[in-house]
Design an enzyme around this catalytic site. Sequence first.
Site, PDB file in Angstrom:
ATOM      1  N   THR A 150      42.537  34.811  42.392  1.00 14.48           N
ATOM      2  CA  THR A 150      42.724  36.101  42.113  1.00 14.48           C
ATOM      3  C   THR A 150      41.980  36.798  43.438  1.00 14.48           C
ATOM      4  O   THR A 150      41.602  36.900  43.820  1.00 14.48           O
ATOM      5  CB  THR A 150      42.004  36.222  41.039  1.00 14.48           C
ATOM      6  OG1 THR A 150      41.882  37.363  40.090  1.00 14.48           O
ATOM      7  CG2 THR A 150      40.483  35.925  40.984  1.00 14.48           C
TER       8      THR A 150
ATOM      9  N   TYR B 243      33.969  36.867  37.614  1.00 19.42           N
ATOM     10  CA  TYR B 243      34.990  36.251  37.926  1.00 19.42           C
ATOM     11  C   TYR B 243      35.276  36.275  39.341  1.00 19.42           C
ATOM     12  O   TYR B 243      35.936  34.678  39.687  1.00 19.42           O
ATOM     13  CB  TYR B 243      35.993  36.750  36.835  1.00 19.42           C
ATOM     14  CG  TYR B 243      37.546  36.412  36.782  1.00 19.42           C
ATOM     15  CD1 TYR B 243      37.922  34.814  36.565  1.00 19.42           C
ATOM     16  CD2 TYR B 243      38.847  37.226  37.441  1.00 19.42           C
ATOM     17  CE1 TYR B 243      39.186  34.748  36.498  1.00 19.42           C
ATOM     18  CE2 TYR B 243      40.115  36.599  37.575  1.00 19.42           C
ATOM     19  CZ  TYR B 243      39.694  35.366  37.654  1.00 19.42           C
ATOM     20  OH  TYR B 243      41.306  35.259  37.721  1.00 19.42           O
TER      21      TYR B 243
END
Length: 334
Positions: free
Chosen positions: A121, A145
């Site tokens: 990501t 995250y």
Amino acid sequence: MELNGKVMVTGGAGYIGSHAVLALLDAGYEVVVIDNLVTGFAWAVDSRATLVEANVADDDAVRGAIRDHDVRAILHFAGSVVVPESVSDPLKYYRNNTAATRALLESAVSEGVPHFIFSSTAATYGTPAKVPVQEGDPTVPINPYGMSKLMTEAMLRDVAVAHPINYCALRYFNVAGADPQGRSGQSTIGATHLIKIAVEAATGKRDAVSVFGTDFDTADGTGVRDYIHVSDLAAAHVAALERLIENPDESLTLNCGYGRGFSVNEVLDAVDRVTNLTIQRRYEGRRAGDPAALIADNAAIFAALPWRPQYDDLDTIVRDALSWERGLAERAQP
């Protein structure tokens, strides 16, 4: 070179994973999906693939599937993806993303799987000092995250040095849209992706769209993101797999984005334009862990892979997402 075996797709019943399954099958690969169906849907897995209902951290189930299906590559999508939730429940993200991937990697190494593609990501960059951001720029995540994914990238580097396995970590920017043929799309309940939320509002599932933050250092004060069509992203995985097969001693980390950003207001303008509606906007404070802007420098992926975007147009992304959302609404009718 050929793979000489099947591809395992973890999380293949989810949004991005199901599109990767389609891209692999369309390219002639045989596919086995591992998914615990907590957030995924069995019906989202194309009938040409084999579905094994299991958790990627279940060593016995994963190793059995690798052996039973002669798996020679793994595309790993399974995990948790909601940034604000990662701030409020970090241990969930270190369990579902980092620890579960460690277990999956151990299974892959134990069973001699030579190729691994990881769903990473742009959140690994945190708040970049400059945009567009390049792969070699500092990685300083500002939420659990992003950190959970960055920790996995570190594991991949170490494992590739110690064992006969190569990998590609693809750092996604903002994924949106749906399969243009209508075979899959984002079906997650309570999704937090902007375009998904906006087309839910356009189809009457929501009465408004929340805009989190109007005081960012951007042209209109709302957050700017690089939106990539999910089918283009899926195609990038196939191209990355073929690169790994052809170059077994090489590993890669690549941005997946279009190199152009759109603000939240610009995205909502596109939804208004495509639907010929005016979606109500509810302006609220910033969410925890949101940077002002994230835009990909995609020179590296263009240099490494023959991949070129086919759906690089915001209205097209919105139109495909809207078409899928309307289909979901019909599916829900009694």
